[in-house]
Design a protein around this motif. Structure first.
Motif, PDB file in Angstrom:
ATOM      1  N   GLY A 125       0.805  -1.215   0.000  1.00 43.96           N
ATOM      2  CA  GLY A 125       0.000   0.000   0.000  1.00 43.96           C
ATOM      3  C   GLY A 125       0.840   1.267   0.000  1.00 43.96           C
ATOM      4  O   GLY A 125       0.373   2.320  -0.432  1.00 43.96           O
ATOM      5  N   ASN A 126       2.070   1.176   0.470  1.00 41.85           N
ATOM      6  CA  ASN A 126       2.967   2.331   0.473  1.00 41.85           C
ATOM      7  C   ASN A 126       3.715   2.506  -0.848  1.00 41.85           C
ATOM      8  O   ASN A 126       4.173   3.600  -1.157  1.00 41.85           O
ATOM      9  N   VAL A 127       3.854   1.420  -1.608  1.00 42.06           N
ATOM     10  CA  VAL A 127       4.719   1.462  -2.798  1.00 42.06           C
ATOM     11  C   VAL A 127       3.961   1.331  -4.114  1.00 42.06           C
ATOM     12  O   VAL A 127       4.568   1.362  -5.181  1.00 42.06           O
ATOM     13  N   ILE A 128       2.622   1.185  -4.054  1.00 41.67           N
ATOM     14  CA  ILE A 128       1.795   1.087  -5.258  1.00 41.67           C
ATOM     15  C   ILE A 128       0.565   1.968  -5.074  1.00 41.67           C
ATOM     16  O   ILE A 128      -0.072   1.938  -4.025  1.00 41.67           O
ATOM     17  N   SER A 129       0.239   2.743  -6.085  1.00 46.30           N
ATOM     18  CA  SER A 129      -1.018   3.487  -6.114  1.00 46.30           C
ATOM     19  C   SER A 129      -1.612   3.269  -7.497  1.00 46.30           C
ATOM     20  O   SER A 129      -0.902   3.400  -8.501  1.00 46.30           O
ATOM     21  N   SER A 130      -2.905   2.908  -7.580  1.00 42.64           N
ATOM     22  CA  SER A 130      -3.459   2.577  -8.894  1.00 42.64           C
ATOM     23  C   SER A 130      -4.921   2.963  -9.020  1.00 42.64           C
ATOM     24  O   SER A 130      -5.619   3.166  -8.031  1.00 42.64           O
TER      25      SER A 130
END
Length: 99
Positions: A27-32
């Protein structure tokens, strides 16, 4: 195990894939959204491929306000997004073009 329980609990069309990733707080390293994923610049190539395949999105290695924790520094949907207050106008314009 737990993965099978998740698969059994979700509709058949939802794909679940285990990721062997050093940067494990996904959740800290991917945003989509439905079309694009922004990922941490140091994410493993294999993880990037899994994100693209499982989510069905185009993946971009990106920083937000100079920080690689894109999932912590931005949120976006198909309608728009929010970014960290230190994000430059240039970065916001670049993100707008990607999204």
């Amino acid at each position: 195990g737990e993965l099978q329980h998740l698969r059994n609990s979700l509709p058949d069309g939802v794909v679940i894939q285990r990721v062997e990733e050093r940067l494990s707080a996904l959740g800290n390293v991917i945003s989509s959204n439905d079309n694009v994923a922004l990922v941490h610049t140091d994410l493993d190539r294999e993880t990037e491929d899994i994100v693209a395949d499982v989510l069905g999105v185009e993946v971009f290695r990106q920083t937000i306000a100079g920080n690689a924790l894109v999932g912590s520094y931005c949120r976006f949907s198909n309608q728009g997004g929010m970014v960290h207050p230190r994000t430059s106008v240039e970065d916001m314009e670049e993100l707008s073009a990607l999204l």
